[in-house]
Design an enzyme around this catalytic site. Structure first.
Site, short mmCIF file in Angstrom:
data_model
loop_
_atom_site.label_atom_id
_atom_site.label_comp_id
_atom_site.label_asym_id
_atom_site.label_seq_id
_atom_site.Cartn_x
_atom_site.Cartn_y
_atom_site.Cartn_z
N GLU A 1 32.08 55.94 24.59
CA GLU A 1 33.47 55.47 24.51
C GLU A 1 34.23 56.25 23.43
O GLU A 1 35.44 56.50 23.57
CB GLU A 1 33.49 53.96 24.24
CG GLU A 1 33.04 53.19 25.49
CD GLU A 1 32.33 51.88 25.23
OE1 GLU A 1 32.43 51.34 24.11
OE2 GLU A 1 31.64 51.39 26.15
N GLU B 1 22.23 56.74 26.70
CA GLU B 1 23.07 55.79 27.43
C GLU B 1 23.76 56.52 28.58
O GLU B 1 24.79 57.16 28.37
CB GLU B 1 24.15 55.19 26.50
CG GLU B 1 23.60 54.42 25.33
CD GLU B 1 24.59 53.37 24.82
OE1 GLU B 1 24.15 52.24 24.59
OE2 GLU B 1 25.78 53.68 24.68
N ASN C 1 25.54 46.35 20.02
CA ASN C 1 26.82 47.00 19.77
C ASN C 1 27.92 46.06 20.28
O ASN C 1 28.12 45.95 21.49
CB ASN C 1 26.86 48.35 20.51
CG ASN C 1 28.21 49.03 20.39
OD1 ASN C 1 29.07 48.60 19.62
ND2 ASN C 1 28.39 50.09 21.15
N SER D 1 23.64 48.35 30.38
CA SER D 1 23.35 47.14 31.16
C SER D 1 21.95 46.57 30.91
O SER D 1 21.32 46.03 31.81
CB SER D 1 23.56 47.40 32.66
OG SER D 1 24.92 47.72 32.91
N GLY E 1 27.14 44.25 26.29
CA GLY E 1 27.53 42.91 26.73
C GLY E 1 26.53 41.81 26.39
O GLY E 1 26.92 40.73 25.92
N LYS F 1 31.06 46.31 19.98
CA LYS F 1 32.30 47.01 20.36
C LYS F 1 33.51 46.23 19.80
O LYS F 1 33.45 45.77 18.67
CB LYS F 1 32.35 47.20 21.88
CG LYS F 1 31.06 47.85 22.43
CD LYS F 1 31.14 48.24 23.87
CE LYS F 1 29.81 48.85 24.32
NZ LYS F 1 29.83 49.32 25.70
N GLY G 1 28.17 48.87 30.94
CA GLY G 1 29.12 47.83 31.32
C GLY G 1 29.32 47.68 32.81
O GLY G 1 30.22 46.99 33.27
N HIS H 1 29.10 57.48 20.48
CA HIS H 1 29.07 56.62 21.68
C HIS H 1 29.97 57.21 22.75
O HIS H 1 31.00 57.80 22.44
CB HIS H 1 29.52 55.20 21.30
CG HIS H 1 29.25 54.22 22.39
ND1 HIS H 1 30.07 54.09 23.48
CD2 HIS H 1 28.23 53.34 22.57
CE1 HIS H 1 29.57 53.17 24.29
NE2 HIS H 1 28.45 52.70 23.76
P1 13P Z 1 26.35 47.34 28.11
O1 13P Z 1 25.03 46.79 27.62
O2 13P Z 1 27.45 46.35 28.11
O3 13P Z 1 26.19 48.08 29.40
O4 13P Z 1 26.80 48.45 27.01
C1 13P Z 1 25.90 49.42 26.62
C2 13P Z 1 26.46 50.13 25.45
O5 13P Z 1 27.43 50.86 25.55
C3 13P Z 1 25.83 49.92 24.15
O6 13P Z 1 26.29 50.82 23.21
#
Ligand code: 13P
Length: 254
Positions: A99, A168, A12, A213, A235, A14, A174, A97
Protein backbone atom coordinates in the site's frame (compact mmCIF):
# COMPACT_ATOMS: atom_id res chain seq x y z
CA UNK A 1 6.85 -30.46 14.12
CA UNK A 2 8.93 -27.64 15.47
CA UNK A 3 10.09 -24.66 13.48
CA UNK A 4 13.76 -23.87 12.94
CA UNK A 5 13.03 -20.18 13.56
CA UNK A 6 10.87 -18.71 16.30
CA UNK A 7 7.48 -17.87 14.78
CA UNK A 8 6.54 -14.21 14.49
CA UNK A 9 2.93 -13.10 14.20
CA UNK A 10 2.48 -9.41 13.46
CA UNK A 11 -0.81 -7.53 13.22
CA UNK A 12 -0.80 -4.62 10.79
CA UNK A 13 -3.75 -2.47 11.85
CA UNK A 14 -3.28 -0.07 8.92
CA UNK A 15 -5.64 2.95 9.27
CA UNK A 16 -7.85 1.24 11.87
CA UNK A 17 -8.27 0.88 15.64
CA UNK A 18 -6.88 4.35 16.23
CA UNK A 19 -8.80 5.24 19.38
CA UNK A 20 -9.62 3.61 22.68
CA UNK A 21 -10.44 0.44 20.69
CA UNK A 22 -6.75 0.12 19.80
CA UNK A 23 -5.54 0.60 23.37
CA UNK A 24 -8.07 -1.95 24.61
CA UNK A 25 -7.13 -4.48 21.93
CA UNK A 26 -3.41 -4.12 22.66
CA UNK A 27 -4.03 -4.61 26.37
CA UNK A 28 -6.16 -7.69 25.70
CA UNK A 29 -3.52 -9.23 23.41
CA UNK A 30 -0.81 -8.60 26.01
CA UNK A 31 -2.94 -10.38 28.63
CA UNK A 32 -2.93 -13.49 26.39
CA UNK A 33 0.83 -13.55 25.81
CA UNK A 34 2.70 -15.81 28.21
CA UNK A 35 5.98 -14.94 29.86
CA UNK A 36 7.66 -17.94 28.22
CA UNK A 37 5.69 -17.77 24.99
CA UNK A 38 7.06 -19.72 22.04
CA UNK A 39 5.90 -17.09 19.55
CA UNK A 40 6.86 -13.43 19.04
CA UNK A 41 3.67 -11.35 18.93
CA UNK A 42 3.81 -7.87 17.40
CA UNK A 43 1.16 -5.21 16.78
CA UNK A 44 1.50 -2.27 14.39
CA UNK A 45 -1.05 0.38 15.41
CA UNK A 46 -1.42 3.80 13.78
CA UNK A 47 1.51 6.09 14.67
CA UNK A 48 -0.63 8.24 16.96
CA UNK A 49 -1.07 5.27 19.32
CA UNK A 50 2.48 3.91 19.37
CA UNK A 51 3.49 5.48 22.65
CA UNK A 52 0.38 4.50 24.57
CA UNK A 53 0.24 0.99 23.14
CA UNK A 54 3.89 0.50 24.12
CA UNK A 55 2.96 1.41 27.68
CA UNK A 56 -0.03 -0.91 27.95
CA UNK A 57 1.68 -3.97 26.47
CA UNK A 58 4.60 -3.53 28.87
CA UNK A 59 7.10 -5.47 26.76
CA UNK A 60 4.93 -8.58 26.35
CA UNK A 61 3.95 -7.68 22.81
CA UNK A 62 6.35 -6.06 20.35
CA UNK A 63 5.24 -2.73 18.97
CA UNK A 64 5.80 -1.84 15.33
CA UNK A 65 5.39 1.30 13.30
CA UNK A 66 3.85 1.01 9.84
CA UNK A 67 6.33 3.35 8.17
CA UNK A 68 9.50 5.34 8.86
CA UNK A 69 11.30 8.22 7.22
CA UNK A 70 14.79 7.51 5.93
CA UNK A 71 16.42 10.61 7.42
CA UNK A 72 17.21 10.94 11.13
CA UNK A 73 16.00 14.56 11.39
CA UNK A 74 15.44 17.67 9.35
CA UNK A 75 12.83 19.63 7.42
CA UNK A 76 10.46 16.77 6.53
CA UNK A 77 7.06 17.92 7.75
CA UNK A 78 4.81 15.14 8.93
CA UNK A 79 7.45 12.42 9.03
CA UNK A 80 8.84 10.26 11.86
CA UNK A 81 12.43 9.02 12.05
CA UNK A 82 13.58 5.62 13.26
CA UNK A 83 15.01 7.19 16.41
CA UNK A 84 11.67 8.84 17.17
CA UNK A 85 9.85 5.53 16.74
CA UNK A 86 12.31 3.85 19.06
CA UNK A 87 11.66 6.55 21.68
CA UNK A 88 7.90 5.98 21.26
CA UNK A 89 8.48 2.36 22.31
CA UNK A 90 8.76 0.60 18.95
CA UNK A 91 11.04 -2.36 18.40
CA UNK A 92 9.83 -3.01 14.86
CA UNK A 93 8.85 -1.13 11.72
CA UNK A 94 7.01 -2.33 8.61
CA UNK A 95 8.75 -1.06 5.47
CA UNK A 96 7.70 -1.13 1.83
CA UNK A 97 4.17 -2.44 2.32
CA UNK A 98 2.45 -2.73 -1.06
CA UNK A 99 0.00 0.00 0.00
CA UNK A 100 2.98 2.34 0.58
CA UNK A 101 4.45 1.33 -2.78
CA UNK A 102 1.09 1.81 -4.54
CA UNK A 103 -0.39 4.89 -2.84
CA UNK A 104 2.74 6.70 -1.68
CA UNK A 105 5.03 5.91 -4.61
CA UNK A 106 7.64 4.09 -2.52
CA UNK A 107 10.35 2.69 -4.76
CA UNK A 108 12.80 -0.17 -4.20
CA UNK A 109 15.48 2.46 -3.65
CA UNK A 110 13.46 4.18 -0.92
CA UNK A 111 12.73 0.83 0.73
CA UNK A 112 16.46 0.21 0.88
CA UNK A 113 17.12 3.63 2.46
CA UNK A 114 14.37 3.15 5.04
CA UNK A 115 15.61 -0.33 5.90
CA UNK A 116 19.12 0.99 6.40
CA UNK A 117 17.85 3.85 8.59
CA UNK A 118 15.79 1.48 10.74
CA UNK A 119 18.67 -0.93 11.30
CA UNK A 120 21.08 1.89 12.08
CA UNK A 121 18.76 3.19 14.80
CA UNK A 122 18.22 -0.28 16.28
CA UNK A 123 14.74 -1.02 14.96
CA UNK A 124 13.90 -4.39 13.43
CA UNK A 125 12.46 -3.92 9.94
CA UNK A 126 9.71 -6.11 8.48
CA UNK A 127 10.31 -5.50 4.80
CA UNK A 128 7.42 -6.34 2.47
CA UNK A 129 7.70 -7.72 -1.03
CA UNK A 130 5.22 -9.33 -3.39
CA UNK A 131 3.85 -9.41 -6.89
CA UNK A 132 0.59 -8.05 -8.32
CA UNK A 133 -1.99 -10.28 -9.99
CA UNK A 134 -0.89 -9.09 -13.45
CA UNK A 135 2.73 -9.93 -12.61
CA UNK A 136 1.76 -13.42 -11.37
CA UNK A 137 -0.36 -14.08 -14.44
CA UNK A 138 2.53 -12.98 -16.65
CA UNK A 139 4.76 -15.56 -14.93
CA UNK A 140 6.88 -12.83 -13.35
CA UNK A 141 6.40 -13.60 -9.65
CA UNK A 142 9.99 -14.61 -8.88
CA UNK A 143 11.46 -11.92 -11.11
CA UNK A 144 9.53 -9.23 -9.19
CA UNK A 145 10.17 -10.70 -5.75
CA UNK A 146 13.88 -11.13 -6.47
CA UNK A 147 14.16 -7.55 -7.73
CA UNK A 148 12.45 -6.19 -4.60
CA UNK A 149 14.61 -8.41 -2.35
CA UNK A 150 17.88 -7.56 -4.11
CA UNK A 151 17.15 -3.87 -3.58
CA UNK A 152 17.64 -4.10 0.20
CA UNK A 153 19.41 -7.42 0.88
CA UNK A 154 22.82 -5.77 0.98
CA UNK A 155 21.74 -3.66 3.98
CA UNK A 156 20.39 -6.58 6.05
CA UNK A 157 23.30 -8.93 5.46
CA UNK A 158 25.52 -7.69 8.28
CA UNK A 159 22.78 -8.13 10.88
CA UNK A 160 21.47 -11.63 10.17
CA UNK A 161 18.20 -12.50 11.87
CA UNK A 162 17.34 -8.90 12.78
CA UNK A 163 15.16 -7.96 9.82
CA UNK A 164 12.15 -10.06 8.83
CA UNK A 165 10.83 -10.27 5.29
CA UNK A 166 7.10 -10.40 4.57
CA UNK A 167 6.00 -12.01 1.33
CA UNK A 168 2.63 -10.46 0.59
CA UNK A 169 1.22 -11.21 -2.85
CA UNK A 170 -0.72 -8.04 -3.64
CA UNK A 171 -3.64 -10.05 -5.06
CA UNK A 172 -4.13 -11.78 -1.69
CA UNK A 173 -4.24 -8.62 0.46
CA UNK A 174 -7.71 -7.82 1.76
CA UNK A 175 -9.29 -9.91 -0.97
CA UNK A 176 -10.00 -13.13 0.89
CA UNK A 177 -7.91 -14.87 -1.81
CA UNK A 178 -5.17 -16.49 0.20
CA UNK A 179 -2.24 -18.03 -1.65
CA UNK A 180 -2.34 -21.80 -1.37
CA UNK A 181 0.13 -23.33 1.07
CA UNK A 182 2.13 -24.58 -1.91
CA UNK A 183 2.10 -21.22 -3.75
CA UNK A 184 3.32 -19.45 -0.63
CA UNK A 185 5.95 -22.09 0.22
CA UNK A 186 7.33 -21.98 -3.32
CA UNK A 187 8.01 -18.25 -3.11
CA UNK A 188 9.30 -18.43 0.48
CA UNK A 189 11.75 -21.16 -0.52
CA UNK A 190 12.91 -19.04 -3.46
CA UNK A 191 13.45 -16.04 -1.15
CA UNK A 192 15.46 -18.18 1.28
CA UNK A 193 17.53 -19.56 -1.56
CA UNK A 194 18.22 -16.06 -2.84
CA UNK A 195 19.36 -15.04 0.67
CA UNK A 196 21.68 -18.05 0.71
CA UNK A 197 23.47 -16.50 -2.24
CA UNK A 198 24.38 -13.60 0.07
CA UNK A 199 25.15 -15.51 3.24
CA UNK A 200 24.25 -18.90 4.67
CA UNK A 201 23.64 -17.36 8.07
CA UNK A 202 21.31 -14.71 6.65
CA UNK A 203 19.30 -17.42 4.90
CA UNK A 204 19.16 -19.64 7.99
CA UNK A 205 18.16 -16.90 10.46
CA UNK A 206 15.84 -14.59 8.49
CA UNK A 207 12.19 -15.00 9.35
CA UNK A 208 10.04 -14.91 6.22
CA UNK A 209 6.41 -14.08 7.01
CA UNK A 210 3.45 -14.69 4.75
CA UNK A 211 0.79 -11.98 4.43
CA UNK A 212 -2.47 -11.83 2.52
CA UNK A 213 -5.85 -12.91 3.89
CA UNK A 214 -4.35 -14.95 6.75
CA UNK A 215 -7.14 -16.05 9.11
CA UNK A 216 -7.37 -18.35 12.11
CA UNK A 217 -8.66 -21.15 9.89
CA UNK A 218 -5.94 -21.07 7.22
CA UNK A 219 -2.97 -20.11 9.41
CA UNK A 220 -1.96 -23.60 10.48
CA UNK A 221 -1.63 -24.90 6.93
CA UNK A 222 0.55 -21.95 5.97
CA UNK A 223 2.67 -22.04 9.13
CA UNK A 224 3.30 -25.76 8.65
CA UNK A 225 5.25 -24.97 5.49
CA UNK A 226 8.98 -25.31 5.95
CA UNK A 227 9.94 -21.78 4.94
CA UNK A 228 6.98 -19.88 6.41
CA UNK A 229 8.10 -18.48 9.76
CA UNK A 230 5.10 -16.39 10.66
CA UNK A 231 2.41 -14.10 9.35
CA UNK A 232 1.78 -10.42 8.73
CA UNK A 233 -1.94 -10.11 9.32
CA UNK A 234 -4.24 -7.28 8.26
CA UNK A 235 -8.01 -7.67 8.67
CA UNK A 236 -7.86 -10.61 11.09
CA UNK A 237 -5.55 -8.67 13.43
CA UNK A 238 -8.23 -6.09 14.25
CA UNK A 239 -10.13 -8.32 16.69
CA UNK A 240 -8.81 -10.29 19.64
CA UNK A 241 -10.30 -13.68 18.81
CA UNK A 242 -9.28 -13.81 15.17
CA UNK A 243 -5.75 -12.57 15.94
CA UNK A 244 -5.25 -14.96 18.86
CA UNK A 245 -6.50 -17.80 16.66
CA UNK A 246 -3.51 -17.16 14.40
CA UNK A 247 -1.12 -16.81 17.36
CA UNK A 248 -2.43 -20.14 18.68
CA UNK A 249 -1.78 -21.80 15.31
CA UNK A 250 1.80 -20.53 15.50
CA UNK A 251 2.14 -21.93 19.04
CA UNK A 252 1.16 -25.33 17.69
CA UNK A 253 4.01 -25.39 15.19
CA UNK A 254 6.62 -23.55 17.31
P1 13P B 1 -5.13 -8.84 5.02
O1 13P B 1 -4.74 -9.84 6.08
O2 13P B 1 -6.28 -7.98 5.40
O3 13P B 1 -5.28 -9.50 3.68
O4 13P B 1 -3.89 -7.82 4.89
C1 13P B 1 -2.61 -8.32 4.73
C2 13P B 1 -1.65 -7.20 4.89
O5 13P B 1 -1.56 -6.31 4.07
C3 13P B 1 -0.82 -7.18 6.09
O6 13P B 1 0.20 -6.25 5.99
Amino acid sequence: MSKPRRPLIAGNWKLNNGGQDGIDLARAIAAEVRGNDSVDVVVAPPASLLHRVSEVVAGKVGVSAQNVHQEASGAFTGELSAGMLLFAGCKWVIIGHSERRQFFAETDELVKAKTAAALKAGLQPIVCIGETLAEREAGKTLEVVNRQLDAFSSVIKDKPGVAAIAYEPVWAIGTGKVATNEQAQEVHAAIRQRLAGISAELSRTTRILYGGSVKADNALGLLNQEDIDGALVGGASLKLDSFMGIVNAARQVA
